[in-house]
Design a protein around this motif. Structure first.
Motif, PDB file in Angstrom:
ATOM      1  N   GLN A  43       0.832  -1.198   0.000  1.00 20.62           N
ATOM      2  CA  GLN A  43       0.000   0.000   0.000  1.00 20.62           C
ATOM      3  C   GLN A  43       0.866   1.247   0.000  1.00 20.62           C
ATOM      4  OE1 GLN A  43      -3.299   0.019  -0.327  1.00 20.62           O
ATOM      5  NE2 GLN A  43      -3.369   2.223  -0.334  1.00 20.62           N
ATOM      6  N   SER A  56       3.929   1.454  -1.094  1.00 19.01           N
ATOM      7  CA  SER A  56       4.594   1.497  -2.382  1.00 19.01           C
ATOM      8  C   SER A  56       3.641   2.038  -3.453  1.00 19.01           C
ATOM      9  CB  SER A  56       5.073   0.096  -2.759  1.00 19.01           C
ATOM     10  OG  SER A  56       5.671   0.125  -4.031  1.00 19.01           O
ATOM     11  N   LEU A  57       2.395   1.579  -3.442  1.00 24.98           N
ATOM     12  CA  LEU A  57       1.407   2.067  -4.401  1.00 24.98           C
ATOM     13  C   LEU A  57       1.145   3.549  -4.192  1.00 24.98           C
ATOM     14  CD1 LEU A  57      -1.177  -0.858  -4.432  1.00 24.98           C
ATOM     15  CD2 LEU A  57       0.401  -0.227  -6.245  1.00 24.98           C
ATOM     16  N   SER A  58       1.080   3.955  -2.942  1.00 22.45           N
ATOM     17  CA  SER A  58       0.848   5.362  -2.619  1.00 22.45           C
ATOM     18  C   SER A  58       2.001   6.224  -3.126  1.00 22.45           C
ATOM     19  CB  SER A  58       0.678   5.518  -1.112  1.00 22.45           C
ATOM     20  OG  SER A  58       0.464   6.849  -0.773  1.00 22.45           O
ATOM     21  N   GLU A  59       3.230   5.753  -2.921  1.00 25.17           N
ATOM     22  CA  GLU A  59       4.397   6.492  -3.399  1.00 25.17           C
ATOM     23  C   GLU A  59       4.389   6.578  -4.922  1.00 25.17           C
ATOM     24  OE1 GLU A  59       7.630   4.306  -1.706  1.00 25.17           O
ATOM     25  OE2 GLU A  59       7.285   5.107   0.293  1.00 25.17           O
ATOM     26  N   THR A  60       4.030   5.489  -5.594  1.00 23.74           N
ATOM     27  CA  THR A  60       3.964   5.462  -7.053  1.00 23.74           C
ATOM     28  C   THR A  60       2.903   6.431  -7.549  1.00 23.74           C
ATOM     29  OG1 THR A  60       4.693   3.166  -7.086  1.00 23.74           O
ATOM     30  CG2 THR A  60       3.593   3.974  -9.064  1.00 23.74           C
ATOM     31  N   ALA A  61       1.742   6.409  -6.901  1.00 30.82           N
ATOM     32  CA  ALA A  61       0.658   7.309  -7.293  1.00 30.82           C
ATOM     33  C   ALA A  61       1.083   8.765  -7.112  1.00 30.82           C
ATOM     34  CB  ALA A  61      -0.602   7.008  -6.486  1.00 30.82           C
ATOM     35  N   SER A  62       1.763   9.059  -6.018  1.00 31.75           N
ATOM     36  CA  SER A  62       2.244  10.422  -5.787  1.00 31.75           C
ATOM     37  C   SER A  62       3.214  10.847  -6.877  1.00 31.75           C
ATOM     38  CB  SER A  62       2.933  10.534  -4.434  1.00 31.75           C
ATOM     39  OG  SER A  62       2.018  10.351  -3.399  1.00 31.75           O
ATOM     40  N   TYR A 110       3.236   9.771  -9.979  1.00 31.65           N
ATOM     41  CA  TYR A 110       2.446  10.031 -11.187  1.00 31.65           C
ATOM     42  C   TYR A 110       1.728  11.372 -11.101  1.00 31.65           C
ATOM     43  CZ  TYR A 110       3.154   5.248 -12.896  1.00 31.65           C
ATOM     44  OH  TYR A 110       3.685   4.085 -13.363  1.00 31.65           O
ATOM     45  N   VAL A 111       1.225  11.699  -9.927  1.00 34.01           N
ATOM     46  CA  VAL A 111       0.535  12.982  -9.756  1.00 34.01           C
ATOM     47  C   VAL A 111       1.512  14.133 -10.002  1.00 34.01           C
ATOM     48  CG1 VAL A 111      -0.558  14.490  -8.052  1.00 34.01           C
ATOM     49  CG2 VAL A 111      -1.290  12.108  -8.239  1.00 34.01           C
TER      50      VAL A 111
END
Length: 120
Positions: A75, A77-83, A85-86
């Motif tokens: 979670q 890691s996904l949050s960091e990846t999403a950030s 991309y943003v």
């Protein structure tokens, strides 16, 4: 059956099916402490010193805890990846806005120059 000093398996089951809204603050605190102690014992007592049922219960508990921890890490890691991309999207939008602004300014200047040329 549980081993001496370990949390009773039926107590664990009852705690897991009883909604938190029906538990007192004391019950919740006691449950948290006994869960931590039992988890420690599950990980630090050799299997050959446990009953069969306790070994099975501990393996299930450890597997569940490890899965929750891995899911939490995924979670993050996904949050960091999403950030990431943003941030890239913000930069791309900023670049696009700057480009459009330049095009509009250039068109505006071209129109002024053309209008002035026709006046001469």
């Amino acid at each position: 059956m549980t081993d001496l000093g370990r949390k009773n398996l039926s107590d664990k089951l009852n705690e897991s099916v009883t909604p938190d809204s029906q538990k007192t603050t004391y019950d919740k605190a006691k449950e948290t402490v006994t869960d931590k102690l039992d988890s420690f014992a599950a990980r630090n007592t050799p299997d050959n010193q446990k009953s069969f049922s306790q070994t099975v219960a501990d393996k299930a508990q450890i597997g569940s805890e490890d899965a929750k921890e891995a899911a939490g890490q995924k979670q993050e890691s996904l949050s960091e990846t999403a950030s990431g991309y943003v941030e890239q999207a913000k930069e791309a939008i900023g670049n696009a806005a700057e480009y459009v602004s330049g095009v509009v300014s250039g068109a505006n200047e071209g129109a002024k120059t053309g209008a002035e040329a026709t006046k001469k």
